[in-house]
Design a protein around this motif. Structure first.
Motif, short mmCIF file in Angstrom:
data_model
loop_
_atom_site.label_atom_id
_atom_site.label_comp_id
_atom_site.label_asym_id
_atom_site.label_seq_id
_atom_site.Cartn_x
_atom_site.Cartn_y
_atom_site.Cartn_z
N VAL A 22 18.75 -8.98 -37.94
CA VAL A 22 17.39 -8.47 -37.41
C VAL A 22 16.92 -7.08 -37.85
CG1 VAL A 22 16.02 -7.74 -35.11
CG2 VAL A 22 17.84 -9.58 -34.93
N THR A 23 15.91 -6.74 -38.51
CA THR A 23 15.72 -5.79 -39.21
C THR A 23 14.12 -5.19 -38.60
OG1 THR A 23 14.19 -6.80 -40.90
CG2 THR A 23 16.52 -6.59 -41.47
N VAL A 24 13.88 -3.78 -38.88
CA VAL A 24 12.70 -3.16 -38.60
C VAL A 24 12.14 -2.73 -40.24
CG1 VAL A 24 11.46 -1.37 -37.46
CG2 VAL A 24 12.92 -2.66 -36.09
N HIS A 82 18.84 -3.60 -29.80
CA HIS A 82 18.31 -4.63 -29.58
C HIS A 82 16.67 -4.08 -28.93
CE1 HIS A 82 19.61 -4.22 -25.40
NE2 HIS A 82 20.75 -4.15 -26.01
N HIS A 83 17.00 -3.01 -28.19
CA HIS A 83 15.72 -2.45 -27.68
C HIS A 83 14.62 -2.05 -28.77
CE1 HIS A 83 18.17 1.09 -28.83
NE2 HIS A 83 17.10 1.81 -28.56
N LEU A 84 15.22 -1.68 -29.97
CA LEU A 84 14.20 -1.34 -31.05
C LEU A 84 13.64 -2.53 -31.54
CD1 LEU A 84 16.28 1.49 -33.03
CD2 LEU A 84 14.19 1.85 -31.12
N SER A 85 14.40 -3.74 -31.81
CA SER A 85 13.64 -5.05 -32.07
C SER A 85 12.75 -5.54 -31.23
CB SER A 85 14.78 -6.06 -32.01
OG SER A 85 14.33 -7.27 -32.32
N ARG A 86 12.75 -5.25 -30.00
CA ARG A 86 11.62 -5.64 -28.96
C ARG A 86 10.43 -4.79 -29.40
NH1 ARG A 86 16.18 -6.01 -25.28
NH2 ARG A 86 16.66 -8.03 -25.12
N ARG A 87 10.72 -3.30 -29.37
CA ARG A 87 9.76 -2.40 -29.34
C ARG A 87 8.67 -2.55 -30.51
NH1 ARG A 87 9.31 4.15 -28.93
NH2 ARG A 87 10.04 3.67 -26.89
N PHE A 88 9.43 -2.93 -31.86
CA PHE A 88 8.84 -2.94 -33.10
C PHE A 88 8.14 -4.25 -33.32
CE2 PHE A 88 11.07 0.92 -33.89
CZ PHE A 88 10.17 1.75 -34.48
N ALA A 89 8.52 -5.34 -32.36
CA ALA A 89 7.93 -6.67 -32.39
C ALA A 89 6.52 -6.69 -31.54
CB ALA A 89 8.77 -7.55 -31.64
N PRO A 151 26.22 -5.65 -36.69
CA PRO A 151 24.68 -5.95 -36.84
C PRO A 151 24.32 -6.66 -35.61
CG PRO A 151 25.98 -7.54 -37.97
CD PRO A 151 27.03 -6.64 -37.67
N LEU A 152 22.97 -6.60 -35.27
CA LEU A 152 22.32 -7.57 -34.21
C LEU A 152 22.18 -8.54 -34.87
CD1 LEU A 152 20.91 -7.38 -31.69
CD2 LEU A 152 19.08 -6.34 -32.72
N VAL A 153 22.37 -9.81 -34.20
CA VAL A 153 21.82 -10.99 -34.91
C VAL A 153 21.05 -11.88 -33.66
CG1 VAL A 153 22.99 -13.36 -35.46
CG2 VAL A 153 24.23 -11.21 -35.88
N PHE A 154 20.05 -12.77 -34.26
CA PHE A 154 19.23 -13.49 -33.70
C PHE A 154 19.39 -15.13 -33.78
CE2 PHE A 154 14.78 -15.08 -32.18
CZ PHE A 154 14.87 -14.38 -30.96
N HIS A 155 19.70 -15.69 -32.79
CA HIS A 155 20.05 -17.26 -32.92
C HIS A 155 19.34 -17.91 -31.83
CE1 HIS A 155 22.70 -20.88 -31.99
NE2 HIS A 155 22.20 -20.92 -33.43
N SER A 156 18.50 -19.09 -31.94
CA SER A 156 18.46 -19.65 -30.93
C SER A 156 17.65 -19.12 -29.80
CB SER A 156 19.57 -20.81 -30.22
OG SER A 156 19.06 -21.74 -29.59
N GLY A 157 16.82 -18.15 -30.33
CA GLY A 157 16.06 -17.38 -29.42
C GLY A 157 16.46 -16.22 -28.56
N TYR A 159 19.38 -12.79 -28.73
CA TYR A 159 20.27 -11.90 -29.65
C TYR A 159 21.70 -12.34 -29.23
CZ TYR A 159 15.92 -8.95 -29.78
OH TYR A 159 14.41 -8.75 -29.99
N HIS A 160 22.56 -11.84 -30.32
CA HIS A 160 23.78 -11.96 -30.08
C HIS A 160 24.45 -10.71 -30.87
CE1 HIS A 160 23.81 -16.36 -28.93
NE2 HIS A 160 22.51 -16.39 -29.44
N ILE A 161 26.01 -10.81 -30.78
CA ILE A 161 26.82 -9.98 -31.67
C ILE A 161 27.69 -10.73 -32.52
CG2 ILE A 161 26.34 -8.22 -29.94
CD1 ILE A 161 29.25 -8.67 -28.72
N VAL A 162 28.24 -10.24 -33.35
CA VAL A 162 29.03 -10.89 -34.19
C VAL A 162 30.57 -10.52 -33.90
CG1 VAL A 162 29.72 -11.04 -36.71
CG2 VAL A 162 27.40 -10.56 -36.31
N THR A 163 31.47 -11.75 -34.01
CA THR A 163 32.73 -11.70 -33.68
C THR A 163 33.27 -12.32 -35.03
OG1 THR A 163 32.63 -13.80 -32.34
CG2 THR A 163 32.48 -11.50 -31.32
#
Length: 168
Positions: A22-24, A82-89, A151-157, A159-163
């Motif tokens: 996820v980018t801004v 993730h809050h920034l992703s929502r804000r800038f969307a 990093p923030l990841v988006f999958h299947s609608g 947000y996720h975190i990487v492990t």
């Protein structure tokens, strides 16, 4: 030959099975105002020269300003942003100042760079290509930094975190 048509919701669901970062994307408008939009269409195009791309919708309210900007920055969001992703969307009409309270510093040409991002790429737009209902922006990377982190990841609608995979 007529174009293939799919049910939009089903097609979007299938595309959502591919996880993305996820980018801004940030830029400065012709009037000097800050522009920021969430995008998960960011990708590397070339190492030599260093090129990246991203694809805003033709209906994006900020598209005219983005098309007039010489530079754009790709801010790869950290898992805790993730809050920034929502804000800038959100549409510019819905939020008075998307940058209010966001820690930024100035990059090339005054580009707003988001603090805490895991990586940032400052780019000069070298080409725009119309493609269906989107525009492909191709930028030559002028500068970058990679602070690392999760990093923030988006999958299947969602947000996720990487492990790390346990099989490694």
């Amino acid at each position: 030959m007529s174009p293939v048509r799919f049910a939009a919701g089903d097609y979007r669901h299938a595309l959502g099975q591919y996880p993305t970062g996820v980018t801004v994307i940030t830029a400065r408008g012709p009037d000097g105002g800050k522009i920021g939009v969430t995008a998960n269409s960011f990708t590397s195009v070339s190492l030599d020269p260093p090129l990246v791309s991203w694809c805003p919708s033709k209906t994006a309210s900020s598209l005219p300003e983005l098309e007039n900007a010489t530079y754009f920055a790709v801010n790869v969001l950290a898992a805790d942003q993730h809050h920034l992703s929502r804000r800038f969307a959100t549409s510019a009409q819905e939020v008075r100042d998307k940058f209010e309270g966001v820690a930024i510093r100035a990059g090339i040409g005054g580009l707003p760079l988001i603090e805490g991002a895991v990586a940032r790429f400052q780019c000069r737009t070298v080409r725009r290509v119309e493609a269906g209902d989107h525009v492909i922006f191709i930028g030559e990377v002028q500068n970058y930094d990679a602070n690392g982190g999760e990093p923030l990841v988006f999958h299947s609608g969602t947000y996720h975190i990487v492990t790390a995979h346990p099989g490694q």
